[in-house]
Motif scaffolding. Sequence first.
Motif, PDB file in Angstrom:
ATOM      1  N   GLU A 221       0.833  -1.180   0.000  1.00 41.97           N
ATOM      2  CA  GLU A 221       0.000   0.000   0.000  1.00 41.97           C
ATOM      3  C   GLU A 221       0.878   1.244   0.000  1.00 41.97           C
ATOM      4  O   GLU A 221       1.884   1.308   0.695  1.00 41.97           O
ATOM      5  CB  GLU A 221      -0.889   0.017   1.239  1.00 41.97           C
ATOM      6  CG  GLU A 221      -1.962  -1.069   1.245  1.00 41.97           C
ATOM      7  CD  GLU A 221      -2.864  -0.950   2.453  1.00 41.97           C
ATOM      8  OE1 GLU A 221      -2.531  -0.163   3.366  1.00 41.97           O
ATOM      9  OE2 GLU A 221      -3.895  -1.633   2.488  1.00 41.97           O
ATOM     10  N   ARG A 222       0.440   2.254  -0.764  1.00 42.90           N
ATOM     11  CA  ARG A 222       1.215   3.486  -0.810  1.00 42.90           C
ATOM     12  C   ARG A 222       1.098   4.239   0.501  1.00 42.90           C
ATOM     13  O   ARG A 222       2.056   4.830   0.971  1.00 42.90           O
ATOM     14  CB  ARG A 222       0.720   4.353  -1.971  1.00 42.90           C
ATOM     15  CG  ARG A 222       1.559   5.605  -2.187  1.00 42.90           C
ATOM     16  CD  ARG A 222       1.063   6.394  -3.376  1.00 42.90           C
ATOM     17  NE  ARG A 222       1.843   7.603  -3.557  1.00 42.90           N
ATOM     18  CZ  ARG A 222       2.823   7.743  -4.420  1.00 42.90           C
ATOM     19  NH1 ARG A 222       3.163   6.727  -5.176  1.00 42.90           N
ATOM     20  NH2 ARG A 222       3.473   8.880  -4.532  1.00 42.90           N
ATOM     21  N   MET A 226      -5.076   2.917   3.699  1.00 43.42           N
ATOM     22  CA  MET A 226      -5.824   3.304   2.511  1.00 43.42           C
ATOM     23  C   MET A 226      -6.856   2.236   2.156  1.00 43.42           C
ATOM     24  O   MET A 226      -6.635   1.038   2.352  1.00 43.42           O
ATOM     25  CB  MET A 226      -4.886   3.558   1.335  1.00 43.42           C
ATOM     26  CG  MET A 226      -4.097   2.350   0.855  1.00 43.42           C
ATOM     27  SD  MET A 226      -2.911   2.767  -0.443  1.00 43.42           S
ATOM     28  CE  MET A 226      -4.015   3.233  -1.762  1.00 43.42           C
ATOM     29  N   LEU A 228      -9.156   0.780  -0.973  1.00 44.82           N
ATOM     30  CA  LEU A 228      -9.217   0.804  -2.428  1.00 44.82           C
ATOM     31  C   LEU A 228     -10.654   0.921  -2.924  1.00 44.82           C
ATOM     32  O   LEU A 228     -11.616   0.608  -2.215  1.00 44.82           O
ATOM     33  CB  LEU A 228      -8.564  -0.447  -2.999  1.00 44.82           C
ATOM     34  CG  LEU A 228      -7.049  -0.553  -2.818  1.00 44.82           C
ATOM     35  CD1 LEU A 228      -6.530  -1.858  -3.383  1.00 44.82           C
ATOM     36  CD2 LEU A 228      -6.337   0.631  -3.466  1.00 44.82           C
ATOM     37  N   ASP A 307      -6.855   9.488  -6.779  1.00 46.95           N
ATOM     38  CA  ASP A 307      -5.711   8.661  -7.191  1.00 46.95           C
ATOM     39  C   ASP A 307      -4.753   8.469  -6.021  1.00 46.95           C
ATOM     40  O   ASP A 307      -4.842   9.172  -5.015  1.00 46.95           O
ATOM     41  CB  ASP A 307      -4.962   9.332  -8.354  1.00 46.95           C
ATOM     42  CG  ASP A 307      -5.608   9.018  -9.685  1.00 46.95           C
ATOM     43  OD1 ASP A 307      -6.339   8.024  -9.769  1.00 46.95           O
ATOM     44  OD2 ASP A 307      -5.388   9.785 -10.644  1.00 46.95           O
ATOM     45  N   GLN A 308      -3.795   7.555  -6.213  1.00 48.06           N
ATOM     46  CA  GLN A 308      -2.811   7.292  -5.168  1.00 48.06           C
ATOM     47  C   GLN A 308      -1.634   8.262  -5.263  1.00 48.06           C
ATOM     48  O   GLN A 308      -0.470   7.868  -5.235  1.00 48.06           O
ATOM     49  CB  GLN A 308      -2.325   5.850  -5.247  1.00 48.06           C
ATOM     50  CG  GLN A 308      -3.407   4.819  -4.966  1.00 48.06           C
ATOM     51  CD  GLN A 308      -2.868   3.406  -4.932  1.00 48.06           C
ATOM     52  OE1 GLN A 308      -1.710   3.158  -4.578  1.00 48.06           O
ATOM     53  NE2 GLN A 308      -3.694   2.447  -5.305  1.00 48.06           N
ATOM     54  N   PHE A 328      -9.352   4.991  -2.754  1.00 49.44           N
ATOM     55  CA  PHE A 328      -8.273   5.230  -3.701  1.00 49.44           C
ATOM     56  C   PHE A 328      -8.435   4.338  -4.925  1.00 49.44           C
ATOM     57  O   PHE A 328      -8.745   3.149  -4.815  1.00 49.44           O
ATOM     58  CB  PHE A 328      -6.909   4.963  -3.048  1.00 49.44           C
ATOM     59  CG  PHE A 328      -6.516   6.004  -2.044  1.00 49.44           C
ATOM     60  CD1 PHE A 328      -5.856   7.157  -2.427  1.00 49.44           C
ATOM     61  CD2 PHE A 328      -6.829   5.837  -0.696  1.00 49.44           C
ATOM     62  CE1 PHE A 328      -5.505   8.123  -1.507  1.00 49.44           C
ATOM     63  CE2 PHE A 328      -6.479   6.800   0.237  1.00 49.44           C
ATOM     64  CZ  PHE A 328      -5.824   7.946  -0.171  1.00 49.44           C
TER      65      PHE A 328
END
Length: 406
Positions: A221-222, A226, A228, A307-308, A328
């Motif tokens: 995960e960035r 988060m 999705l 967006d990420q 995201f």
Amino acid sequence: MDARVGRPAPPRERMSGFWAGIRSGLSQERAASGAGVSVASGRRSFIDRGGVMPPTGAGQLRRSLRFAEREEIALLRAAGVGVREIARTLGRHPSTISRELRRVCHHRGPGDRHKMKYRASTAQADADQQARRAKPARLATSQRLRMEVQSRLVDDHSPEQIARRLREDFPDDPEMWVSHETIYQALYVQSRGGLKQELTKHLRTGRAVRKPRRSGGQRRERFAGMVLISQRPPEVEDRAVPGHWEGDLILGSLESGSAVGTLVERTTRFVMLLHLPGGHTADIVQEAMVTKMATLPEQLRLSLTWDQGAEMANHIQIAEATGMSIYFCDPHSPWQRGSNENTNGLLRQYLPKGTDLSFYGPGMLDNIASQLNSRPRKTLNWRTPAETLDALLSGTSGPPGVATTD
């Protein structure tokens, strides 16, 4: 006093843990912390290696004495324990211990051997120095091969193309064969010698430091926490309830580093623009978004899909301040914000590409949003976003009759 006595380099097994963390996608800081080495040591290793993970196989680690074992040898030796007893205690062969004890004497005369004490730090430093004495790289020792590789790199051939063509062009001359990985190593790891680092500009990536590779199963995960888009409720997808937004940044010229935040309500296509003075860092975006969302009634603050991008690193704080759920998109999937992508295209009429968007203050951005919200839209049965939103809030009309993906 021996110049090498002092704080030893991080143990090899710890550095192996650091590089395993880098390979898994961790930052240098987190990889160093997880492996128990200092951030400075981790960064130094990463720079020295040009981002290339050193060969530290499990078998090599088992064969090599660890720093903890060397400390144990020093304690037992100081207590007068013999070589064979030390070997039994550590589960090592006696010749391994004997060879290790000779490590502190190889640079002194025979008469000094019994005067020296075995020190773990000295032995570790010597072992690290010996390990760095790698076999000279082929590209460093063969001028003919090096010149051939360099000339093809200058012609923008990739290392893989070079490696394959060398075998075709010199089928009977194995001395002119080289693997693409050897070329990469010679470019990124300057201690390997052979190729100048300036030649990396001819690689397609143009990177002077290698980006660690991850397998598909290692994708991370960035941002922490988060959620999705696949976990977004169905009610958001069918646009039946207003209050669900899509967001993104419109970027200005590269030199200015400017940007404008765009927010589009999915049901009505109502647009709001975020003024981002001083750049588009996570803190600036957070402040602008929380301020703008505070102008909306609570029933219009349900969710946001983005967006990420790094600008959303503070998504947890934004969610807490606005009461919105934040989702995201998958990486490289702009179509998952179809309404926002379409609106950004319309906004380029007012915010041209390649311009300094910091020129547009809050009032100017509100005027642009107002113009767009006053345009009749086919997807809204030729009503405007402003009219549609007012009707929904007043309860005089249901959602638009035409459903599209824009």
